[in-house]
Design a protein around this motif. Structure first.
Motif, PDB file in Angstrom:
ATOM      1  N   ARG A   8       0.886  -1.278  -0.067  1.00  0.00           N
ATOM      2  CA  ARG A   8      -0.097   0.169  -0.022  1.00  0.00           C
ATOM      3  C   ARG A   8       0.912   1.356  -0.150  1.00  0.00           C
ATOM      4  N   ASP A   9       2.146   1.334   0.591  1.00  0.00           N
ATOM      5  CA  ASP A   9       2.901   2.238   0.840  1.00  0.00           C
ATOM      6  C   ASP A   9       3.463   2.655  -0.775  1.00  0.00           C
ATOM      7  N   LEU A  10       3.828   1.456  -1.504  1.00  0.00           N
ATOM      8  CA  LEU A  10       4.500   1.787  -2.771  1.00  0.00           C
ATOM      9  C   LEU A  10       3.282   2.327  -3.566  1.00  0.00           C
ATOM     10  N   ILE A  11       2.160   1.810  -3.654  1.00  0.00           N
ATOM     11  CA  ILE A  11       0.846   2.212  -4.546  1.00  0.00           C
ATOM     12  C   ILE A  11       0.712   3.559  -4.128  1.00  0.00           C
ATOM     13  N   ASN A  12       0.905   3.993  -3.002  1.00  0.00           N
ATOM     14  CA  ASN A  12       0.309   5.579  -2.512  1.00  0.00           C
ATOM     15  C   ASN A  12       1.727   6.433  -2.769  1.00  0.00           C
ATOM     16  N   GLY A  13       2.771   5.947  -3.159  1.00  0.00           N
ATOM     17  CA  GLY A  13       4.031   6.702  -3.389  1.00  0.00           C
ATOM     18  C   GLY A  13       4.603   7.209  -2.036  1.00  0.00           C
ATOM     19  N   MET A  14       4.575   6.339  -0.849  1.00  0.00           N
ATOM     20  CA  MET A  14       4.825   6.616   0.531  1.00  0.00           C
ATOM     21  C   MET A  14       6.506   6.036   0.718  1.00  0.00           C
ATOM     22  N   SER A  15       6.864   5.324  -0.390  1.00  0.00           N
ATOM     23  CA  SER A  15       8.067   4.689  -0.073  1.00  0.00           C
ATOM     24  C   SER A  15       9.293   5.475  -0.865  1.00  0.00           C
ATOM     25  N   ILE A  16      10.449   5.258  -0.284  1.00  0.00           N
ATOM     26  CA  ILE A  16      11.555   6.024  -0.889  1.00  0.00           C
ATOM     27  C   ILE A  16      12.610   4.936  -1.395  1.00  0.00           C
ATOM     28  N   GLU A  17      13.405   5.257  -2.265  1.00  0.00           N
ATOM     29  CA  GLU A  17      14.386   4.422  -2.844  1.00  0.00           C
ATOM     30  C   GLU A  17      15.556   4.150  -1.860  1.00  0.00           C
ATOM     31  N   TRP A  18      15.940   3.111  -1.926  1.00  0.00           N
ATOM     32  CA  TRP A  18      17.218   2.542  -1.015  1.00  0.00           C
ATOM     33  C   TRP A  18      18.014   1.517  -1.657  1.00  0.00           C
ATOM     34  N   GLU A  19      18.808   0.851  -0.973  1.00  0.00           N
ATOM     35  CA  GLU A  19      19.651  -0.187  -1.986  1.00  0.00           C
ATOM     36  C   GLU A  19      19.112  -1.223  -2.432  1.00  0.00           C
ATOM     37  N   ARG A  20      17.876  -1.740  -1.969  1.00  0.00           N
ATOM     38  CA  ARG A  20      17.052  -3.017  -2.653  1.00  0.00           C
ATOM     39  C   ARG A  20      15.868  -2.593  -3.277  1.00  0.00           C
ATOM     40  N   LEU A  21      15.665  -1.102  -3.383  1.00  0.00           N
ATOM     41  CA  LEU A  21      14.241  -0.702  -4.182  1.00  0.00           C
ATOM     42  C   LEU A  21      14.659   0.501  -5.075  1.00  0.00           C
ATOM     43  N   GLU A  22      14.144   0.268  -6.294  1.00  0.00           N
ATOM     44  CA  GLU A  22      14.676   1.517  -7.270  1.00  0.00           C
ATOM     45  C   GLU A  22      13.320   1.825  -8.079  1.00  0.00           C
ATOM     46  N   PHE A  23      13.064   2.969  -8.189  1.00  0.00           N
ATOM     47  CA  PHE A  23      11.875   3.165  -9.019  1.00  0.00           C
ATOM     48  C   PHE A  23      12.251   4.002 -10.469  1.00  0.00           C
ATOM     49  N   LYS A  24      11.442   3.637 -11.376  1.00  0.00           N
ATOM     50  CA  LYS A  24      11.772   4.060 -12.625  1.00  0.00           C
ATOM     51  C   LYS A  24      10.734   5.070 -13.337  1.00  0.00           C
ATOM     52  N   ALA A  25      11.154   6.292 -13.940  1.00  0.00           N
ATOM     53  CA  ALA A  25      10.202   7.076 -14.274  1.00  0.00           C
ATOM     54  C   ALA A  25       9.241   6.703 -15.409  1.00  0.00           C
TER      55      ALA A  25
END
Length: 45
Positions: A8-25
């Protein structure tokens, strides 16, 4: 090993990038494949 994040945090944009999670535009298959390979070759984990 699952990532310690809430979907739910991912869907709502509540997560930030870190060493094991990367967002793409956007969806660029070549860029995504490079990122997947980089995570797969991570020697720390």
């Amino acid at each position: 090993m699952p990532l310690p994040i809430n979907i739910r945090d991912l869907i709502n944009g509540m997560s930030i990038e870190w060493e094991r999670l990367e967002f793409k535009a956007g969806w660029n298959p070549e860029s995504v494949m490079h990122t997947i390979c980089a995570f797969a070759n991570d020697t720390n984990n």
